[in-house]
Design a protein around this motif. Structure first.
Motif, short mmCIF file in Angstrom:
data_model
loop_
_atom_site.label_atom_id
_atom_site.label_comp_id
_atom_site.label_asym_id
_atom_site.label_seq_id
_atom_site.Cartn_x
_atom_site.Cartn_y
_atom_site.Cartn_z
N ILE A 36 55.95 32.48 120.13
CA ILE A 36 56.19 33.19 121.39
C ILE A 36 54.97 33.06 122.29
CG2 ILE A 36 56.60 35.44 122.44
CD1 ILE A 36 58.14 36.22 119.89
N TRP A 37 53.78 33.23 121.73
CA TRP A 37 52.55 33.16 122.51
C TRP A 37 52.34 31.76 123.09
CZ3 TRP A 37 47.64 30.84 122.31
CH2 TRP A 37 46.64 31.47 123.07
N PHE A 38 52.60 30.73 122.28
CA PHE A 38 52.49 29.36 122.77
C PHE A 38 53.48 29.11 123.91
CE2 PHE A 38 50.28 27.62 118.86
CZ PHE A 38 49.17 27.17 119.56
N ALA A 39 54.71 29.58 123.74
CA ALA A 39 55.72 29.40 124.79
C ALA A 39 55.31 30.10 126.07
CB ALA A 39 57.07 29.92 124.30
N LEU A 40 54.74 31.28 125.94
CA LEU A 40 54.29 32.06 127.10
C LEU A 40 53.21 31.33 127.88
CD1 LEU A 40 54.83 34.88 128.36
CD2 LEU A 40 52.95 35.74 126.96
N GLN A 41 52.24 30.75 127.15
CA GLN A 41 51.16 30.03 127.82
C GLN A 41 51.64 28.70 128.38
OE1 GLN A 41 48.36 31.69 128.18
NE2 GLN A 41 49.03 33.33 126.82
N GLY A 42 52.41 27.96 127.58
CA GLY A 42 52.88 26.64 128.03
C GLY A 42 53.80 26.71 129.22
N PHE B 265 64.08 39.89 136.81
CA PHE B 265 63.62 39.81 135.42
C PHE B 265 63.69 38.35 135.00
CE2 PHE B 265 64.10 40.09 130.77
CZ PHE B 265 63.02 40.89 130.48
N THR B 266 62.57 37.78 134.56
CA THR B 266 62.48 36.35 134.31
C THR B 266 62.37 36.04 132.82
OG1 THR B 266 60.05 36.31 134.43
CG2 THR B 266 61.26 36.13 136.51
N ALA B 267 62.44 34.75 132.51
CA ALA B 267 62.37 34.30 131.11
C ALA B 267 61.02 34.63 130.49
CB ALA B 267 62.65 32.80 131.05
N ARG B 268 59.94 34.49 131.26
CA ARG B 268 58.62 34.78 130.69
C ARG B 268 58.45 36.29 130.45
NH1 ARG B 268 53.77 32.37 133.73
NH2 ARG B 268 52.75 32.54 131.69
N GLN B 269 59.05 37.10 131.27
CA GLN B 269 59.04 38.54 130.99
C GLN B 269 59.82 38.84 129.72
OE1 GLN B 269 60.20 39.39 135.20
NE2 GLN B 269 59.00 41.25 134.91
N ALA B 270 60.90 38.10 129.49
CA ALA B 270 61.65 38.26 128.24
C ALA B 270 60.78 37.89 127.04
CB ALA B 270 62.92 37.40 128.28
N LEU B 271 59.96 36.84 127.18
CA LEU B 271 59.04 36.47 126.10
C LEU B 271 58.03 37.58 125.85
CD1 LEU B 271 58.36 32.70 126.89
CD2 LEU B 271 59.60 33.62 124.94
N LEU B 272 57.53 38.19 126.92
CA LEU B 272 56.59 39.30 126.76
C LEU B 272 57.26 40.48 126.05
CD1 LEU B 272 54.83 39.19 130.25
CD2 LEU B 272 53.71 38.86 128.05
N VAL B 273 58.52 40.75 126.39
CA VAL B 273 59.26 41.82 125.72
C VAL B 273 59.42 41.50 124.23
CG1 VAL B 273 61.49 42.98 125.55
CG2 VAL B 273 60.46 42.58 127.80
N LEU C 221 57.46 39.60 122.41
CA LEU C 221 56.15 39.73 121.76
C LEU C 221 55.80 41.20 121.56
CD1 LEU C 221 53.67 38.29 120.66
CD2 LEU C 221 52.70 38.31 122.96
N LEU C 222 56.09 42.03 122.56
CA LEU C 222 55.83 43.46 122.44
C LEU C 222 56.64 44.06 121.29
CD1 LEU C 222 54.62 46.12 123.54
CD2 LEU C 222 56.55 46.25 125.12
N GLY C 223 57.93 43.74 121.22
CA GLY C 223 58.77 44.25 120.15
C GLY C 223 58.34 43.76 118.78
N TYR C 224 57.93 42.49 118.72
CA TYR C 224 57.50 41.94 117.43
C TYR C 224 56.19 42.58 116.98
CZ TYR C 224 57.13 38.49 113.73
OH TYR C 224 57.07 37.89 112.49
N CYS C 225 55.26 42.81 117.92
CA CYS C 225 54.00 43.49 117.58
C CYS C 225 54.27 44.91 117.08
CB CYS C 225 53.07 43.53 118.79
SG CYS C 225 52.35 41.94 119.25
N TRP C 226 55.26 45.58 117.69
CA TRP C 226 55.62 46.92 117.24
C TRP C 226 56.13 46.89 115.81
CZ3 TRP C 226 60.64 48.58 115.94
CH2 TRP C 226 60.75 49.96 115.67
#
Length: 468
Positions: free
Chosen positions: A357-363, A72-80, A82-87
């Motif tokens: 979060i999205w910027f961090a994910l892409q960068g 489990f990586t840092a970028r997966q944590a960012l995706l989690v 973003l998913l939680g925030y969208c919810w």
């Protein structure tokens, strides 16, 4: 008949996955991109084939697949995050029903991107996913390219497999994705193992890349032209003969000009004069509204918050009468217009936290692929092993895909585009795979150093006496 062909293929892959459950992951990728349930006419349209493949992919990994190497990586944590925030924003959305409709597919795309790296534990799996991505998009791109060459293009006139201007079947989205995947297509001509490097593979890749370049022309998508230009500039870093590359690209562009329709020139001319185009003027007005909205709602308004916008702007209108042309200005009032930019889409829907979060994910993805490229290309170190020579070029292809996508996303609301989220999952999987290789190599080096140290101690005079 078409429905039966699709269903027979899906059933065959489901049976095949009993012994190799990773095949179910590839099946979901294929269904999610191509959407055969939207192409068919009768039976397949009533079956939840996407949900079946989604459940098979997750269930197969949990029950049947090996978990060795899963991290489990840092970028997966960012995706989690973003998913939680969208919810959370969906539960507090300005427009609950439209927000719930968009949430129905966004959560699947984000969750699958989180899950995907867990399955990418070998080179064969990484390549298999990349190949499935390319060929699934190619199914749409090849038909689009053929229609364009045969004269069936035009803005909002080019028909795809489905009569639905959404998802990857939206013209600008398809153009962006097609251009973003071209470096990955070329990667298979040098390093593919499923289809070994061969003149037939190279020929197919060249024709497929040509079809990808035809998509922005056939759809007359301005974003596609910008993506081609950006990719051309980015490739300057990696070509060996830069002058020849620039001259060749310029000549190819000049040779293509006589074959382009007049409507294409008129459409592209609005790039340099956005104030004279109603679509471009609307985008600028929506972006200004979104910034003001974020000041009052810093945590966002949930999916489709743009439905609350209303604005008036002034647009120049050119009128021609014989040899006389006059320019007048008119006020245009509009409301409920979409963001037409992933940046403002995230800002309006998820507020400043979601955008960050999205910027961090892409960068982080671009930075991560740059590190892998430098680490495995062999400069300053020993030349890479033949079995590892594919890693650095793969990192370059995935990095270029992210950069082209980011540029295209500046002018489209594709912040949650499933194909590009899969590219993120592929990047994470590649990074995890490289980390395991580094760990294994470090372990071997430590063992070698320890063995050499023991050998030196035994060879020393004192060591020999002690041994005697």
């Amino acid at each position: 008949m078409l429905d039966l062909v699709f269903l027979a293929f899906i059933a065959y892959v489901l049976v095949l996955g009993i012994k190799r459950p990773f095949v179910w992951v590839l099946l979901y990728v294929y269904i999610d991109i191509l959407a055969p349930q939207r192409i068919g006419y009768s039976l397949i349209t009533s079956l939840p084939v996407s949900l079946i493949a989604f459940a098979a992919a997750f269930g197969g990994w949990l029950v049947l697949d090996r978990k060795e190497g899963a991290r489990f990586t840092a970028r997966q944590a960012l995706l989690v995050m973003l998913l939680g925030y969208c919810w959370w924003t969906t539960g507090n959305a300005d427009f609950p029903e439209p927000a719930a409709t968009k949430w129905d597919w966004v959560w699947k795309a984000l969750l699958f991107a989180i899950f995907l790296p867990f399955t990418l534990t070998t080179r064969a799996r990484i390549e298999g996913l990349a190949l499935t991505l390319v060929l699934s998009v190619a199914t749409i791109v090849i038909g689009t390219g053929m229609k364009t060459v045969l004269g069936g293009g035009g803005y909002e006139n080019l028909n795809f497999f489905v009569n639905d201007n959404s998802g990857i079947y939206e013209s600008s989205t398809l153009a962006t994705v097609a251009i973003a995947l071209t470096p990955l297509i070329w990667w298979f001509t040098r390093f593919g193992t499923v289809f070994r490097p061969h003149w037939m593979v190279t020929t197919f890749a060249v024709l497929l890349i040509f079809a990808c370049l035809m998509v922005p022309i056939g759809t007359e998508a301005r974003t596609g032209l910008v993506c081609i230009a950006v990719l051309g500039v980015l490739l300057l870093r990696y070509v060996k003969r830069r002058v020849l590359y620039v001259v060749g690209a310029g000549l190819a562009g000049l040779m293509a000009l006589p074959f382009l329709p007049q409507s294409y020139y008129e459409r592209m001319a609005t790039i340099t004069a956005p104030s004279g185009d109603e679509s471009a003027s609307t985008r600028l007005a929506v972006w200004e509204w979104t910034i003001d909205y974020a000041k009052e709602n810093p945590f966002g308004g949930g999916f489709d918050a743009y439905r609350g916008n209303s604005f008036t702007y002034v647009m120049p209108v050119r009128e021609e009468s014989g040899n006389t042309a006059t320019l007048r200005y008119k006020k245009v009032t509009d409301e409920g217009r979409a963001y037409h930019s992933a940046i403002f889409e995230l800002l309006g829907e998820q507020g400043w936290p979601g955008l960050a979060i999205w910027f961090a994910l892409q960068g982080l993805g671009v930075w991560q692929m740059e590190r892998i490229h430098r680490r495995w290309k062999g400069e300053g170190h020993e030349p890479p092993d033949e079995r590892e020579a594919w890693i650095a070029p793969m990192a370059v292809a995935l990095q270029l895909a992210s950069l082209v996508y980011f540029v295209g996303a500046l002018f489209q609301g594709i912040g949650y585009q499933p194909v590009m989220l899969m590219i993120i999952g592929l990047q994470i999987g590649l990074a995890t795979y490289c980390r395991r290789l580094d760990s294994a190599r470090s372990g071997l080096e430590r063992s070698a150093r320890a063995g050499a140290s023991r050998a030196r101690r035994k060879a020393a005079p004192g060591g020999a006496v002690a041994a005697g």
